[in-house]
Design an enzyme around this catalytic site. Structure first.
Site, PDB file in Angstrom:
ATOM      1  N   ARG A   1      54.162  50.038  41.835  1.00 24.57           N
ATOM      2  CA  ARG A   1      53.130  50.263  40.847  1.00 24.57           C
ATOM      3  C   ARG A   1      52.683  51.663  41.071  1.00 24.57           C
ATOM      4  NH1 ARG A   1      47.734  46.815  40.560  1.00 24.57           N
ATOM      5  NH2 ARG A   1      49.168  45.284  39.631  1.00 24.57           N
TER       6      ARG A   1
ATOM      7  N   CYS B   1      45.516  39.566  33.331  1.00 25.43           N
ATOM      8  CA  CYS B   1      45.980  40.922  33.456  1.00 25.43           C
ATOM      9  C   CYS B   1      46.640  41.331  31.992  1.00 25.43           C
ATOM     10  CB  CYS B   1      47.380  41.220  34.199  1.00 25.43           C
ATOM     11  SG  CYS B   1      47.088  40.572  35.856  1.00 25.43           S
ATOM     12  N   GLY B   2      47.108  40.718  31.093  1.00 21.11           N
ATOM     13  CA  GLY B   2      47.453  40.587  29.776  1.00 21.11           C
ATOM     14  C   GLY B   2      46.433  40.769  28.655  1.00 21.11           C
TER      15      GLY B   2
ATOM     16  N   ARG C   1      36.713  45.399  46.821  1.00 20.97           N
ATOM     17  CA  ARG C   1      37.875  44.930  45.864  1.00 20.97           C
ATOM     18  C   ARG C   1      38.340  45.977  44.924  1.00 20.97           C
ATOM     19  NH1 ARG C   1      41.173  41.331  43.879  1.00 20.97           N
ATOM     20  NH2 ARG C   1      40.226  39.308  43.311  1.00 20.97           N
ATOM     21  N   LYS C   2      39.013  45.529  43.927  1.00 22.60           N
ATOM     22  CA  LYS C   2      39.740  46.637  43.054  1.00 22.60           C
ATOM     23  C   LYS C   2      38.465  47.359  42.225  1.00 22.60           C
ATOM     24  CE  LYS C   2      42.197  44.791  39.304  1.00 22.60           C
ATOM     25  NZ  LYS C   2      42.615  44.015  38.402  1.00 22.60           N
TER      26      LYS C   2
ATOM     27  N   GLY D   1      49.873  35.623  31.772  1.00 20.93           N
ATOM     28  CA  GLY D   1      50.821  34.226  32.472  1.00 20.93           C
ATOM     29  C   GLY D   1      49.593  33.398  33.120  1.00 20.93           C
TER      30      GLY D   1
HETATM   31 FE1  SRM Z   1      46.569  42.375  37.211  1.00 23.42          FE
HETATM   32  C1  SRM Z   1      46.730  40.705  40.162  1.00 23.42           C
HETATM   33  C2  SRM Z   1      49.957  42.777  37.041  1.00 23.42           C
HETATM   34  C3  SRM Z   1      46.176  44.784  34.751  1.00 23.42           C
HETATM   35  C4  SRM Z   1      43.173  41.181  36.430  1.00 23.42           C
HETATM   36  N1  SRM Z   1      48.098  41.781  38.631  1.00 23.42           N
HETATM   37  C5  SRM Z   1      47.882  41.005  39.564  1.00 23.42           C
HETATM   38  C6  SRM Z   1      49.194  40.864  40.461  1.00 23.42           C
HETATM   39  C7  SRM Z   1      49.219  42.387  41.386  1.00 23.42           C
HETATM   40  C8  SRM Z   1      49.228  39.790  41.224  1.00 23.42           C
HETATM   41  C9  SRM Z   1      50.506  39.779  42.114  1.00 23.42           C
HETATM   42  O1  SRM Z   1      50.472  40.301  43.317  1.00 23.42           O
HETATM   43  O2  SRM Z   1      51.426  39.441  41.822  1.00 23.42           O
HETATM   44  C10 SRM Z   1      50.329  41.089  39.333  1.00 23.42           C
HETATM   45  C11 SRM Z   1      51.491  42.033  39.748  1.00 23.42           C
HETATM   46  C12 SRM Z   1      52.712  41.153  38.872  1.00 23.42           C
HETATM   47  C13 SRM Z   1      53.767  42.087  38.651  1.00 23.42           C
HETATM   48  O3  SRM Z   1      54.955  41.697  39.431  1.00 23.42           O
HETATM   49  O4  SRM Z   1      53.796  42.976  37.705  1.00 23.42           O
HETATM   50  C14 SRM Z   1      49.413  42.122  38.263  1.00 23.42           C
HETATM   51  N2  SRM Z   1      47.856  43.474  36.205  1.00 23.42           N
HETATM   52  C15 SRM Z   1      49.077  43.445  36.349  1.00 23.42           C
HETATM   53  C16 SRM Z   1      49.721  44.466  35.270  1.00 23.42           C
HETATM   54  C17 SRM Z   1      51.082  44.813  35.596  1.00 23.42           C
HETATM   55  C18 SRM Z   1      49.942  43.361  33.827  1.00 23.42           C
HETATM   56  C19 SRM Z   1      50.953  43.978  32.823  1.00 23.42           C
HETATM   57  O5  SRM Z   1      51.875  43.427  32.847  1.00 23.42           O
HETATM   58  O6  SRM Z   1      50.369  45.002  32.335  1.00 23.42           O
HETATM   59  C20 SRM Z   1      48.740  45.192  34.887  1.00 23.42           C
HETATM   60  C21 SRM Z   1      48.740  46.483  35.897  1.00 23.42           C
HETATM   61  C22 SRM Z   1      47.650  47.327  35.768  1.00 23.42           C
HETATM   62  C23 SRM Z   1      47.885  48.529  36.351  1.00 23.42           C
HETATM   63  O7  SRM Z   1      48.549  49.511  35.941  1.00 23.42           O
HETATM   64  O8  SRM Z   1      47.058  48.916  37.493  1.00 23.42           O
HETATM   65  C24 SRM Z   1      47.480  44.397  35.471  1.00 23.42           C
HETATM   66  N3  SRM Z   1      45.000  42.736  36.005  1.00 23.42           N
HETATM   67  C25 SRM Z   1      45.236  43.802  34.924  1.00 23.42           C
HETATM   68  C26 SRM Z   1      43.935  43.708  34.212  1.00 23.42           C
HETATM   69  C27 SRM Z   1      43.818  44.631  32.888  1.00 23.42           C
HETATM   70  C28 SRM Z   1      42.901  45.733  33.018  1.00 23.42           C
HETATM   71  O9  SRM Z   1      42.803  46.290  33.873  1.00 23.42           O
HETATM   72  O10 SRM Z   1      42.663  46.316  31.730  1.00 23.42           O
HETATM   73  C29 SRM Z   1      43.193  42.887  34.551  1.00 23.42           C
HETATM   74  C30 SRM Z   1      41.896  42.270  33.876  1.00 23.42           C
HETATM   75  C31 SRM Z   1      40.801  43.283  34.299  1.00 23.42           C
HETATM   76  C32 SRM Z   1      40.032  43.219  35.619  1.00 23.42           C
HETATM   77  O11 SRM Z   1      40.821  43.519  36.538  1.00 23.42           O
HETATM   78  O12 SRM Z   1      38.972  43.107  35.655  1.00 23.42           O
HETATM   79  C33 SRM Z   1      43.828  42.456  35.685  1.00 23.42           C
HETATM   80  N4  SRM Z   1      45.167  41.077  38.322  1.00 23.42           N
HETATM   81  C34 SRM Z   1      43.974  40.667  37.796  1.00 23.42           C
HETATM   82  C35 SRM Z   1      43.300  39.892  38.572  1.00 23.42           C
HETATM   83  C36 SRM Z   1      42.010  39.293  38.746  1.00 23.42           C
HETATM   84  C37 SRM Z   1      40.972  40.266  39.340  1.00 23.42           C
HETATM   85  C38 SRM Z   1      39.641  39.522  39.786  1.00 23.42           C
HETATM   86  O13 SRM Z   1      38.760  40.213  39.896  1.00 23.42           O
HETATM   87  O14 SRM Z   1      39.903  38.288  40.239  1.00 23.42           O
HETATM   88  C39 SRM Z   1      44.382  39.900  39.823  1.00 23.42           C
HETATM   89  C40 SRM Z   1      44.193  38.948  40.801  1.00 23.42           C
HETATM   90  C41 SRM Z   1      43.576  39.572  42.142  1.00 23.42           C
HETATM   91  O15 SRM Z   1      43.563  40.784  42.220  1.00 23.42           O
HETATM   92  O16 SRM Z   1      43.424  38.946  42.986  1.00 23.42           O
HETATM   93  C42 SRM Z   1      45.514  40.379  39.318  1.00 23.42           C
HETATM   94 FE1  SF4 Z   2      48.627  36.192  36.073  1.00 24.16          FE
HETATM   95 FE2  SF4 Z   2      48.483  38.946  36.084  1.00 24.16          FE
HETATM   96 FE3  SF4 Z   2      50.436  37.541  37.305  1.00 24.16          FE
HETATM   97 FE4  SF4 Z   2      50.105  37.768  34.558  1.00 24.16          FE
HETATM   98  S1  SF4 Z   2      50.492  39.514  35.697  1.00 24.16           S
HETATM   99  S2  SF4 Z   2      50.873  36.047  35.490  1.00 24.16           S
HETATM  100  S3  SF4 Z   2      47.939  37.654  34.412  1.00 24.16           S
HETATM  101  S4  SF4 Z   2      48.401  37.585  37.961  1.00 24.16           S
END
Ligand code: SRM
Ligand code: SF4
Length: 585
Positions: free
Chosen positions: A134, A510-511, A248-249, A505
């Site tokens: 990333r 994240c979507g 946290r993030k 998903g």
């Molecule tokens: Fe996300 C975790 C992908 C935007 C909420 N997110 C993850 C992980 C890293 C989990 C993992 O290790 O597999 C995913 C990686 C999957 C992969 O292989 O791509 C992942 N998040 C994404 C992305 C790539 C989705 C996408 O297809 O665009 C986005 C990357 C953003 C970036 O460039 O940094 C992404 N994630 C978001 C958003 C949307 C936003 O930021 O507007 C959210 C909701 C908003 C928020 O964070 O409040 C989001 N992601 C989460 C969470 C839940 C956070 C929480 O407080 O519990 C997780 C789980 C965690 O962090 O433990 C997570």
């Molecule tokens: Fe769940 Fe985020 Fe993975 Fe999508 S990218 S399946 S919302 S953790």
């Protein structure tokens, strides 16, 4: 089962974090806490501070991180700071290239968790040994050189190598292996990009107005502000250790128009540009928005505004306040909102002012608009604020990219525009500074057969997270299915307006299922009594000036096109005024 899979199984069974290769110097875990250090350092743990995530934490935060109720990631950080990944990754790449060791035998926490501080996410569940990398792309702005480098980084991985535009207007590379990581990181630095501090307990990609600098309606160009913020927060992409151990993030964005393109309401920290009566543009601050499995909440006003010169000191102070005072217990209760709620908005604001050395934070600027504002659709051709120039927005279906796409985008940007593009939180691409006279030839480029400038009314608003193709949390496939489903719906329906459909998903969202007109969230379902991949459906998300989160409408919908298409068709007809297309006899 290889040694990695075996140890993952043992880890989940016992929660033990054994390090098989403790002989590998760079990846050795830190020594346990000791109180026997006789030197003058003020804190007993300073003896191993070079290795520990406790290094920058004041006493109270250390106590929280060391508490037995601290979450498991705090323990991983206490053992060894995530920032160590910034050097470990180079030594690890080297060792693996030399063939002296195998990634399968490395310390599990280093591979699966700490590498995320260097932006490397092991896709161990779906593609063991392959990493998603990333990046950080502040304000989503990329130039041709950077685009070409990204193509060159994934091309060697053949079918495994692809990339995604993310919902934070960022890029993720796929198929990356650890032996290559060092050269990709160096290559990123050479073109002015980085992957450091893009994962785990760090600030995520900084988002702004995707048409900043060319937008006739912007109050301020968000790009220089975000570039400066990025270089302050992350030490010009080399990593800033002081901010490597947040609880946290943290999501931060700057919005500069009434469209609120970067979604301030779902960011932990949103800066909303407003004009003061004296003409100066300042930022009202909103805090605490986030999505998670257990809680989804919109941000709330912090009750202050910051000037342009206060923006960076304020952000720096906010990170320190979050780091020093944020909760480190139950991982589901560690986002910024929990701290704001625990201390109260007023006290939180006072803490920020105190951390800024007693700064005066002005009250928020009251904004009143006579006319309503329709959030703009920025795909297609639009005149810029610079006469004779245009931006051209093209739809990248569900954000998926390949090496050839990066190269072609770079070539088109150079030939017709100024050699730069913007990527958006809706996972699309915008070309800027295209002169009027170049438009016809540009629009005839083959690239726009794939990435349409005027896509259908569903495809143009489609967003999809990674889903279970690569993501271990995924309960459902997203990207490929999302495109197929909306294409089928567009074939069958006439729509009176664009409808934004967001696929995600799993409940991490994240979507951003809750911001879509329609949101689909991976969830369990049953078909003929058997458990199958499925979705929940959400309806009514509003974005822009008066945002609202979508509400759950249906659950347990099997993830089959034969079920999804008729279900969504019914929703589009009943709720969005769609009509069946009349098929000529
Ligand atoms: Fe996300 C975790 C992908 C935007 C909420 N997110 C993850 C992980 C890293 C989990 C993992 O290790 O597999 C995913 C990686 C999957 C992969 O292989 O791509 C992942 N998040 C994404 C992305 C790539 C989705 C996408 O297809 O665009 C986005 C990357 C953003 C970036 O460039 O940094 C992404 N994630 C978001 C958003 C949307 C936003 O930021 O507007 C959210 C909701 C908003 C928020 O964070 O409040 C989001 N992601 C989460 C969470 C839940 C956070 C929480 O407080 O519990 C997780 C789980 C965690 O962090 O433990 C997570
Ligand atoms: Fe769940 Fe985020 Fe993975 Fe999508 S990218 S399946 S919302 S953790």
């Amino acid at each position: 089962m290889n040694s990695y899979q075996l140890r993952v199984q043992q880890r989940s069974a016992t929660s033990s974090r054994a390090c098989r290769k403790s002989a590998v110097r760079v990846l050795a875990t830190a020594a346990p806490a000791t109180t026997s250090n006789p030197a003058p350092p003020p804190h007993p743990l300073d003896g191993f501070k070079e290795h520990s995530g406790l290094k920058y934490l004041p006493e109270a935060a250390r106590t929280r991180a060391l508490d037995k109720k601290a979450n498991k990631f705090e323990k991983v950080k206490v053992e060894k700071c995530g920032s160590r990944a910034w050097t470990d990754v180079f030594e690890l790449s080297h060792l693996l290239k030399e063939g002296n060791t195998k990634w399968e035998d490395m310390n599990l926490d280093d591979i699966d968790i700490r590498m995320k501080w260097a932006g490397l996410f092991h896709r161990g569940k779906r593609t063991p040994g392959k990493f998603m990398m990333r990046l950080k792309v502040p304000n989503g702005e990329l130039d041709a050189k950077q685009l070409r480098f990204l193509a060159s980084a994934i091309r060697p991985y053949g079918a495994d190598g692809c990339a995604d535009i993310t919902t934070r207007a960022n890029i993720q590379l796929r198929g990356v292996t650890l032996p290559d990581a060092d050269s990709i990181i160096k290559g990123l630095w050479e073109v002015g990009l980085t992957s450091f501090q893009s994962g785990m307990d760090s600030v995520r990609n900084l988002t702004g107005n995707p048409i900043a600098g060319v937008d006739p309606h912007e109050l301020i160009d968000t790009r220089p502000l975000l570039r400066d913020m990025e270089s302050m927060l992350f030490n010009d992409g080399k990593g800033r250790e002081e901010f490597a151990n947040l609880p946290r993030k943290l999501n931060i964005c700057i919005s500069s128009t009434r469209d609120d393109f970067p979604h301030t309401h779902i960011n932990d920290v949103g800066f909303e540009a407003v004009r003061r009566p004296d003409g100066e543009v300042v930022f009202n601050v909103v805090v605490g928005g986030y999505f998670s499995i257990k809680r989804n909440i919109m941000s709330i006003p912090l009750g202050c505004s910051v000037t342009q010169s206060q923006l960076l000191p304020f952000t720096e102070a906010l990170l320190r306040v979050f780091r020093d005072h944020g909760p480190r217990g139950d991982r589901q209760q560690t986002r910024l909102m929990w701290l704001v709620e625990a201390v109260g908005v007023d006290k939180f604001r006072e803490l920020l002012a105190e951390y800024m050395g007693g700064a005066e934070l002005a009250p928020p600027v009251h904004v009143h608009h006579e006319q309503p504002w329709e959030r703009r659709d920025i795909l297609g051709v639009h005149p810029q604020k610079q006469a004779g120039l245009n931006w051209v927005g093209a739809c990248v279906p569900s954000g998926r990219m390949h090496a050839a796409d990066f190269d072609e985008i770079a070539a088109v940007a150079e030939k017709y525009g100024d050699g730069t593009v913007r990527i958006t939180c809706e996972e699309n691409v915008i070309f800027v500074n295209v002169p009027d006279e170049k438009l016809p030839a540009m629009l005839a480029e083959p690239l726009f057969q794939r990435f349409k400038v005027n896509p259908g009314l569903l495809l143009r608003g489609l967003v999809a997270c990674t889903g279970n193709q690569f993501c271990g949390f995924g309960l459902a496939e997203t990207k490929a299915r999302a495109v197929k489903v909306v294409e089928a719906l567009e074939e069958q329906l006439e729509l009176p307006r664009a409808v934004r459909i967001h696929f995600t998903g799993c409940p991490n969202s994240c979507g951003q299922a809750q911001v879509g007109d329609i949101g689909l969230m991976g969830a369990p379902a049953k078909l003929d009594g058997k458990a199958v991949e499925g979705y929940k459906i959400f309806l009514g998300g509003k974005i822009g000036e008066n945002p609202e989160l979508a509400k759950e409408f249906a659950q347990g919908i099997p993830a089959l096109e034969s079920v999804l298409v008729p279900k969504l068709k019914e929703i589009l007809i009943n709720e969005f005024g769609a009509k069946e297309k009349v098929v000529a006899a």
